[in-house]
Scaffold this active site. Structure first.
Site, PDB file in Angstrom:
ATOM      1  N   LYS A  47       0.850  -1.204   0.000  1.00  0.00           N
ATOM      2  CA  LYS A  47       0.000   0.000   0.000  1.00  0.00           C
ATOM      3  C   LYS A  47       0.889   1.259   0.000  1.00  0.00           C
ATOM      4  O   LYS A  47       2.087   1.178   0.307  1.00  0.00           O
ATOM      5  CB  LYS A  47      -0.906  -0.010   1.229  1.00  0.00           C
ATOM      6  CG  LYS A  47      -0.153   0.108   2.542  1.00  0.00           C
ATOM      7  CD  LYS A  47      -1.056  -0.143   3.749  1.00  0.00           C
ATOM      8  CE  LYS A  47      -0.268  -0.021   5.036  1.00  0.00           C
ATOM      9  NZ  LYS A  47      -0.999  -0.582   6.192  1.00  0.00           N
ATOM     10  N   TYR A 281      15.585  30.964   8.558  1.00  0.00           N
ATOM     11  CA  TYR A 281      14.527  31.867   9.023  1.00  0.00           C
ATOM     12  C   TYR A 281      14.524  32.024  10.539  1.00  0.00           C
ATOM     13  O   TYR A 281      14.660  31.060  11.277  1.00  0.00           O
ATOM     14  CB  TYR A 281      13.159  31.329   8.588  1.00  0.00           C
ATOM     15  CG  TYR A 281      12.937  31.355   7.099  1.00  0.00           C
ATOM     16  CD1 TYR A 281      12.973  32.550   6.381  1.00  0.00           C
ATOM     17  CD2 TYR A 281      12.689  30.173   6.415  1.00  0.00           C
ATOM     18  CE1 TYR A 281      12.758  32.557   5.010  1.00  0.00           C
ATOM     19  CE2 TYR A 281      12.463  30.167   5.041  1.00  0.00           C
ATOM     20  CZ  TYR A 281      12.502  31.374   4.342  1.00  0.00           C
ATOM     21  OH  TYR A 281      12.291  31.383   2.995  1.00  0.00           O
TER      22      TYR A 281
HETATM   23  C1  LIG Z   1      -0.333  -1.722   6.752  1.00  0.00           C
HETATM   24  C2  LIG Z   1      -0.991  -3.010   7.041  1.00  0.00           C
HETATM   25  C3  LIG Z   1      -0.239  -4.177   7.235  1.00  0.00           C
HETATM   26  C4  LIG Z   1       1.279  -4.167   7.318  1.00  0.00           C
HETATM   27  O1  LIG Z   1       1.662  -3.645   8.577  1.00  0.00           O
HETATM   28  P1  LIG Z   1       3.236  -3.491   8.925  1.00  0.00           P
HETATM   29  O2  LIG Z   1       3.240  -3.103  10.363  1.00  0.00           O
HETATM   30  O3  LIG Z   1       3.751  -2.433   8.038  1.00  0.00           O
HETATM   31  O4  LIG Z   1       3.845  -4.818   8.682  1.00  0.00           O
HETATM   32  C5  LIG Z   1      -0.914  -5.369   7.378  1.00  0.00           C
HETATM   33  N1  LIG Z   1      -2.257  -5.403   7.336  1.00  0.00           N
HETATM   34  C6  LIG Z   1      -3.014  -4.307   7.163  1.00  0.00           C
HETATM   35  C7  LIG Z   1      -4.496  -4.420   7.130  1.00  0.00           C
HETATM   36  C8  LIG Z   1      -2.415  -3.067   7.020  1.00  0.00           C
HETATM   37  O5  LIG Z   1      -3.164  -1.970   6.872  1.00  0.00           O
END
Ligand SMILES: *Cc1c(COP(=O)(O)O)cnc(C)c1O
Length: 410
Positions: A47, A281
């Protein structure tokens, strides 16, 4: 027209730094991490443009290295995987359920499995499946306490009963049952055991209702490492495959994992300033003696957090030099000390990357701003070019890549 052509050329020859993604690190991490799982199936979570690393490059590499499922939140990313020719099963868990949704229709046409957490979503998916003339493959999601997606325990029997009906009328295929833990990054928390007990009860309710899901899945990275009892049929790995700390107390290096992503930029200016010189700044930093300052052409428009000033270092050559003064939109300053030594304009500054190479890690940058490495890598702006590297010698069972990957910028 002409202006267009010029701006395209400009975009291809950026002044700024770059993101380098070492695909052999992804590959090694997937292999190393997969060995830690007792589950027969392994989902690489890609993702958020593969946590900012590049969706297609990472997904192809993870599949070559043994991931037999891919996971995305958004449907568009799941479909992009298919359009790139990736054929392993893909689960997508975030969408707006609407009967007229072109996105859902396309996802189903492209054989993307969808998460299903309410009767409302079920009616939409089965309606579209009926039009397409084939069942929608779904993973029923239990809300085991995160209060995000999924059906609450009290709504579960109703969802399961309706899902079984839909299976019988040929519009649904329940392929999985899953949940995501509220204490995903705190494996020892008792809330996890309670959630998994609810999950097991929910699986039993589904079974009694006549459903036969092949896949039960619960764990993300930290629980994969520390709660083998929660592995079930599949684990979902994100952070770990990118070489980031799955939780604050877990050092990726202890598990043979290393960061794949580094951010570098050229040092574009070096100047000597006298004692009492205010930097950036509002002069939040003032030199107390004559110092050398260096200018790095990256700023918060590139995703460099403002909070990093005074709290982290960048590596130039074999020196670690502090970030000082307010981070600007496109640039920030570093303190090169009273003696500039060998450092010169044009040297490469490594902002963060593999700590094995002497650089700060994204996790250290995250900790410095009271967050985590995943926030640092996810906010790196798309405008920075991504360059993919792969050291084939580091992968003993290296196979022909599905993609071109020899140091090309995209
Ligand atoms: C992001 C996510 C993961 C992976 O989690 P990590 O801690 O990055 O391994 C697994 N399952 C779902 C539903 C997620 O949203």
């Amino acid at each position: 027209m002409r202006q267009n052509a010029q701006s395209q050329t400009a975009a291809k020859t950026p002044l700024t730094g770059q993101v380098t993604v070492d695909l052999s690190a992804i590959s090694d991490n997937v292999r190393a991490f997969r060995k830690r799982s007792k589950a027969p199936h392994f989902m690489a979570v890609v993702k958020g443009n593969a946590y900012g690393h590049g969706l297609i490059e990472v997904a192809s590499t993870a599949v070559e290295a043994g991931a037999d499922w891919l996971g995305t939140a958004q449907l568009s990313e799941a479909v992009a995987l298919r359009k790139a020719g990736i054929t392993v099963p893909v689960l997508s868990w975030l969408y707006l359920a609407s009967q007229t949704s072109a996105a859902i229709r396309e996802a189903l046409e492209y054989d993307v499995d969808l998460s299903l957490g309410s009767v409302g979503q079920l009616e939409v998916l089965t309606g579209i499946a009926r039009q397409l003339g084939r069942p929608a493959a779904v993973h029923l999601e239990l809300d085991s306490g995160l209060s995000r997606g999924g059906a609450r325990v009290e709504d579960w029997p109703g969802l399961v009963a309706r899902a079984r009906q839909a299976e019988l009328d040929g519009t649904l295929r329940v392929r999985g049952v899953w949940t995501h833990l509220a204490w995903a990054d705190v494996p020892a928390h008792p809330g996890n055991a309670a959630a998994v007990a609810d999950f097991e009860a929910a699986v039993e309710v589904a079974r009694v209702a006549g459903l036969r899901p092949e896949l039960r899945h619960v764990c993300s990275s930290a629980n994969i490492l520390e709660r083998p009892g929660f592995h079930f049929d599949m684990v979902r790995a994100g952070l770990a495959i990118y070489g980031l700390a799955p939780a604050g107390h877990l050092d990726p290096a202890d598990f043979g994992l290393r960061p794949a992503l580094s951010v570098t930029a050229p040092l574009v200016m070096v100047k000597k300033v006298p004692a009492g010189t205010g930097v950036s700044y509002e002069h939040q930093a003032i030199t107390y003696e004559p110092r050398f300052l260096g200018l790095i052409p990256l700023g918060y428009a590139d995703g460099i957090p403002k909070g990093i000033s005074g709290r982290s270092v960048v590596r130039i050559g074999n020196r670690q030099v502090p970030v000082i003064g307010k981070v600007c939109m496109d640039q920030f300053m570093v303190d090169l000390g009273p003696d500039v030594g060998e450092i010169a304009v044009g040297d490469t500054a490594v902002l963060f990357g593999d700590p094995g190479s002497g650089a700060a890690s994204a996790d250290e940058w995250g900790a410095a701003i009271g967050s985590h490495g995943d926030e640092i890598i996810n906010r790196i702006a798309p405008r920075l070019p991504r360059v993919y590297e792969s050291d084939v010698h580091e992968c003993p069972d290296y196979q022909e890549p599905l993609i071109e990957r020899s140091g090309h910028a995209v």
